[in-house]
Design an enzyme around this catalytic site. Structure first.
Site, mmCIF file in Angstrom:
data_model
loop_
_atom_site.group_PDB
_atom_site.id
_atom_site.type_symbol
_atom_site.label_atom_id
_atom_site.label_comp_id
_atom_site.label_asym_id
_atom_site.label_seq_id
_atom_site.Cartn_x
_atom_site.Cartn_y
_atom_site.Cartn_z
ATOM 1 N N THR A 97 17.066 51.059 29.632
ATOM 2 C CA THR A 97 17.930 50.543 28.809
ATOM 3 C C THR A 97 18.951 51.494 28.223
ATOM 4 O O THR A 97 18.909 52.860 28.876
ATOM 5 C CB THR A 97 17.143 49.707 27.728
ATOM 6 O OG1 THR A 97 18.144 49.079 26.944
ATOM 7 C CG2 THR A 97 16.336 50.390 26.839
ATOM 8 N N LYS A 101 20.779 53.570 32.205
ATOM 9 C CA LYS A 101 21.096 52.572 33.385
ATOM 10 C C LYS A 101 21.987 53.184 34.530
ATOM 11 O O LYS A 101 21.621 53.175 35.592
ATOM 12 C CB LYS A 101 21.571 51.080 33.092
ATOM 13 C CG LYS A 101 20.723 50.371 32.268
ATOM 14 C CD LYS A 101 21.195 48.960 32.087
ATOM 15 C CE LYS A 101 20.249 48.409 30.747
ATOM 16 N NZ LYS A 101 20.853 47.148 30.600
ATOM 17 N N ASP A 137 19.775 42.713 35.284
ATOM 18 C CA ASP A 137 20.931 42.133 34.507
ATOM 19 C C ASP A 137 21.763 41.121 35.209
ATOM 20 O O ASP A 137 22.410 40.190 34.416
ATOM 21 C CB ASP A 137 21.694 43.306 33.893
ATOM 22 C CG ASP A 137 20.808 44.007 32.874
ATOM 23 O OD1 ASP A 137 19.978 43.363 32.172
ATOM 24 O OD2 ASP A 137 21.468 45.167 32.499
#
Ligand code: NAP
Length: 314
Positions: A97, A101, A137
């Site tokens: 996170t 990333k 994501d």
């Protein structure tokens, strides 16, 4: 500490909630470890979400009884060193996170196309040849839009605010799901310009338009989705990153931020009669796909959602 873990494993679990690089050097946990890695990471609810799903899975399948999901605070300059230690200690899966990333995407040799296209990686899977990178994501955002607004991205206009890791994943999701046009805006051009260039290389048949953050946005479509992928809104006192006035009232607004649950942007959208969603469904769906990658099993989305909500309420 979960009660389901065998005593020997419990004895070897570190006492602290947030672990650090030093904990990896002398790692003694004998089960199968997973972890979220960020900086800062204290507020992440991923451990609660994944451990609740693991507990439920272990009830049906005892092979998962010794799996546990940890939380690690690692500075970006120590990430490379940490990844080598996670690998050596056989961490089966990692979530990356903020701010890791984009860094991780540069270092991972084996990766799914979604990582190469977005330049961002949020999930790693341990393999004999090193970690394999994924970006869940994209799936998380797409599913969140489908579930929250009961619609598909295909053919819609998308106005994406931001140019960081989350925005990169969102832009690739919009293009791969064939939006009608992708509208991009960001506070500074520094990150926006390379993003526009890279996205134009993915699909040359979808128009990409650049807008000033201050607007006004000359988008008259009633089939518009606005996606906030900036960190503006994380503080209760933060203003909205853009003004929505002038956009069609049928516009749907997704803010990736889930804490606070209602940002200034979502409040403004509601006042204009627009449908809204915060980042919680996206968080849960990206987590669901990561969980499937690591365990090859489908978790209960409801269990993960409930665990995240409970944890945020604490
Ligand atoms: P990031 O790489 O650090 O990018 C931050 C973005 O926010 C940049 O575009 C930055 O603009 C912009 N920004 C920061 N401060 C701003 C300000 N004061 N005014 C206007 N824009 C500002 O972070 P990220 O990883 O992309 O994450 C972005 C957000 O998405 C975070 O809030 C994160 O929590 C959320 N997120 C949620 C999920 C979920 O599952 N719900 C998943 C991923 C991310 P500049 O380029 O000008 O600096």
């Amino acid at each position: 500490m979960p009660t389901r873990l065998k005593p020997i494993l419990k004895r070897n679990l570190p006492e602290r909630d947030v672990l650090r690089l030093g904990d990896l050097a002398n790692w003694r946990f004998e089960g199968t470890p997973l972890a979220v890695v960020g900086h800062p990471v204290k507020h992440s609810v991923s451990p609660e979400m994944h451990n609740a799903a693991l507990e439920e899975l272990a009830d049906r399948n005892p092979g998962f009884k010794d799996w546990h999901y940890f939380k690690f605070d690692i500075e970006p300059e120590r990430l490379r060193e940490a990844l080598a230690l996670f690998y050596r200690n056989k961490f089966k899966g990692l979530n990356l996170t903020v701010p890791h990333k984009i860094l991780a995407a540069k270092w991972i040799e084996a990766a799914e196309p979604e990582v190469r296209l977005s330049g961002a990686c949020n999930t790693l899977l341990w393999t004999d040849n090193g970690y394999r990178g994924y970006n869940t994501d994209l799936y998380g955002m797409t599913r969140a839009i489908e579930e929250s607004f009961a619609l598909k991205l295909r053919g819609r206009q998308a106005l994406l605010i931001g140019a960081g890791g989350a925005a990169r994943a969102a832009a690739v999701a919009c293009l791969t799901h064939k939006v009608g046009a992708l509208h991009l805006t960001n506070r500074t051009r520094e990150k926006l310009d390379p993003l526009v260039e890279e996205m134009a290389g993915i699909r040359d048949d979808i128009p990409i338009k650049i807008h000033q953050l201050a607007g006004p946005f000359a988008i008259s479509s009633r089939h518009l989705i606005v996606i906030n992928a900036t960190s503006l809104g994380l503080k209760e006192s933060d203003p909205a990153p853009v003004a929505l006035k002038g956009l069609h009232p049928d516009t749907k607004v997704l803010d990736m931020i889930y804490n606070p649950s209602k940002t200034a942007l979502l409040k403004e959208a509601e006042s204009l009669g627009m449908r809204t969603a915060n980042g919680l469904p996206m968080l849960v769906f990206q987590g669901e796909r990561s969980f499937r990658i690591w365990t090859k099993k489908s978790p209960s989305v409801q269990t993960m959602f409930r665990a995240a909500v409970d944890s945020l309420a604490e």
